[in-house]
Design a protein around this motif. Structure first.
Motif, mmCIF file in Angstrom:
data_model
loop_
_atom_site.group_PDB
_atom_site.id
_atom_site.type_symbol
_atom_site.label_atom_id
_atom_site.label_comp_id
_atom_site.label_asym_id
_atom_site.label_seq_id
_atom_site.Cartn_x
_atom_site.Cartn_y
_atom_site.Cartn_z
ATOM 1 N N ALA A 146 -5.134 4.738 -0.925
ATOM 2 C CA ALA A 146 -4.333 3.424 -0.582
ATOM 3 C C ALA A 146 -3.766 4.198 0.540
ATOM 4 N N SER A 147 -3.063 5.062 0.821
ATOM 5 C CA SER A 147 -2.678 5.805 1.957
ATOM 6 C C SER A 147 -3.534 5.873 3.080
ATOM 7 N N ALA A 148 -4.638 6.046 2.803
ATOM 8 C CA ALA A 148 -5.786 6.206 3.789
ATOM 9 C C ALA A 148 -6.164 4.724 4.312
ATOM 10 N N LEU A 149 -6.233 4.042 3.277
ATOM 11 C CA LEU A 149 -6.449 2.460 3.657
ATOM 12 C C LEU A 149 -5.398 1.917 4.635
ATOM 13 N N LEU A 150 -4.162 2.439 4.291
ATOM 14 C CA LEU A 150 -3.133 2.028 5.053
ATOM 15 C C LEU A 150 -3.063 2.483 6.552
ATOM 16 N N GLY A 151 -3.611 3.804 6.664
ATOM 17 C CA GLY A 151 -3.645 4.332 7.986
ATOM 18 C C GLY A 151 -5.061 3.500 8.842
ATOM 19 N N VAL A 152 -6.060 3.965 8.186
ATOM 20 C CA VAL A 152 -7.336 3.063 8.858
ATOM 21 C C VAL A 152 -6.953 1.801 9.176
ATOM 22 N N MET A 153 -6.862 0.873 8.047
ATOM 23 C CA MET A 153 -6.658 -0.798 8.318
ATOM 24 C C MET A 153 -5.500 -0.953 9.027
ATOM 25 N N GLY A 154 -4.076 -0.434 8.397
ATOM 26 C CA GLY A 154 -2.822 -0.959 8.845
ATOM 27 C C GLY A 154 -2.448 -0.505 10.185
ATOM 28 N N LEU A 201 0.844 -1.126 -0.020
ATOM 29 C CA LEU A 201 -0.090 -0.044 -0.153
ATOM 30 C C LEU A 201 0.916 1.334 -0.023
ATOM 31 N N MET A 202 1.933 1.164 0.693
ATOM 32 C CA MET A 202 2.972 2.329 0.695
ATOM 33 C C MET A 202 3.396 2.619 -0.888
ATOM 34 N N LYS A 203 3.695 1.330 -1.334
ATOM 35 C CA LYS A 203 4.302 1.569 -3.002
ATOM 36 C C LYS A 203 3.251 2.318 -3.877
ATOM 37 N N LEU A 204 1.710 1.832 -3.408
ATOM 38 C CA LEU A 204 0.904 2.349 -4.346
ATOM 39 C C LEU A 204 0.579 3.689 -3.980
ATOM 40 N N GLY A 205 0.805 4.028 -2.794
ATOM 41 C CA GLY A 205 0.357 5.491 -2.535
ATOM 42 C C GLY A 205 1.568 6.417 -3.097
ATOM 43 N N MET A 206 2.775 5.893 -3.151
ATOM 44 C CA MET A 206 4.008 6.585 -3.733
ATOM 45 C C MET A 206 4.084 6.712 -5.318
ATOM 46 N N GLN A 207 3.075 6.158 -5.878
ATOM 47 C CA GLN A 207 2.933 6.041 -7.329
ATOM 48 C C GLN A 207 2.697 7.575 -7.704
#
Length: 316
Positions: free
Chosen positions: A245-253, A51-57
């Motif tokens: 992707a970044s928000a999902l990373l925060g909420v779920m991850g 998800l970090m990779k997807l956010g940094m696209q």
């Protein structure tokens, strides 16, 4: 004939519960619940790296990390008021420090590292966290470690030393410097675990998470504003997908996974919960393969060596 069959059925049920009491069945159900939580956590945390990779696209590393912290804070802030009232005044400094060491600094370190290294490699390095926990605990927190734990640390570091030679691109000192950011993040995690165990043992875990993220909300928002995030064309699909992707990373991850982890600890105990460490890199490696990252058999071998060391450290 029907009454006879009914009588036989009742006798069979009575016999089964006499030999295998209802308590055994409930224990089995509890174990199933524990394994469900285990699998969900491994999938969530193992997916964090991709998800970090997807956010940094489309977004910078600083923006992805800040969105991660901000979105997790928004979820946990409603619990912050109650947490503030329930956390003793002299403990609040440690709670804030826990938020910085356990979430804030690692979020940025991981994102910066993944600008140059694969997400699967970051996940493999992340599995060293239990080893650093033991080292820092022994060095600074007067934790006693037996011979097996020391052997486990040595085995784990053997896998770490071999890992740079196992990557498909060979040794690059520039990439190694970025990989060291992941190691620095695991050291932050290790410091946080030892500090929480020493100073926040009697403080509810949800209170620690809610209060620390309430403090982190404003710094995360400032970083987003300072990096020009709000001036970007956020409704364009590229930026929108990266933000989600970044928000999902925060909420779920971060937020949801923290709550689930506390549930797992309460249901099955800290030893079983700590075994999630083994599932995270496996899920991350699978995601890396699906997204076209090159993973060598030698890297898998190094992961097995590291996890063997972690097993020795966690073993009673």
């Amino acid at each position: 004939m029907t009454p006879i069959y009914i009588s036989i059925c009742f006798k069979v049920i009575f016999y089964c519960f006499k030999k295998r009491p209802l308590r055994k069945f409930l224990e089995l159900a509890k174990s199933v619940t524990g394994w469900i939580l285990f699998i969900i956590l491994a999938v969530i945390w193992g997916s964090s790296f991709i998800l970090m990779k997807l956010g940094m696209q489309a977004l910078s590393a600083y923006q992805v990390a800040a969105i991660r912290i901000l979105s997790a804070a928004i979820v946990l802030v409603p619990f912050g008021v109650k947490a503030f009232k329930n956390v003793a005044k002299e403990k609040r400094v440690f709670v804030i420090l826990s938020g910085l060491l356990g979430s804030f600094f690692p979020a940025f370190l991981y994102c910066l590292a993944e600008t140059r290294i694969d997400s699967s490699l970051a996940a493999i390095l992340n599995s060293l966290t239990p080893l650093f926990t033991i080292i820092i605990g022994v060095t600074f927190f007067k934790l006693t470690a037996g011979v097996k734990k020391i052997i486990g640390v040595i085995i784990g570091f053997t896998g770490l030393v071999l890992l740079p030679f196992a990557t498909h691109q060979g040794i690059s000192f520039n990439d190694l410097s970025y990989a060291s950011l992941v190691l620095l993040a695991t050291i932050c995690y290790a410091c946080n675990v030892n500090m929480v165990s020493r100073y926040l043992q009697q403080t509810a875990s949800l209170h620690v998470a809610a209060l620390s993220f309430s403090f982190l909300l404003i710094p995360a928002f400032i970083i987003l504003a300072a990096t020009g995030y709000f001036q970007l064309p956020l409704l364009q699909p590229t930026y929108l997908h990266a933000t989600l992707a970044s928000a999902l990373l925060g909420v779920m991850g971060t937020a949801v996974a923290t709550i689930l982890f506390y549930m797992l600890v309460k249901k099955e105990g800290p030893l079983f919960a700590s075994l999630v460490t083994y599932g995270i890199p496996i899920i991350a490696v699978i995601w890396g393969l699906l997204y076209g990252e090159t993973i060598t058999l030698a890297e898998i071998g190094c992961l097995i060596i590291i996890l063997a060391g972690v097993y020795m450290v966690n073993k009673k």
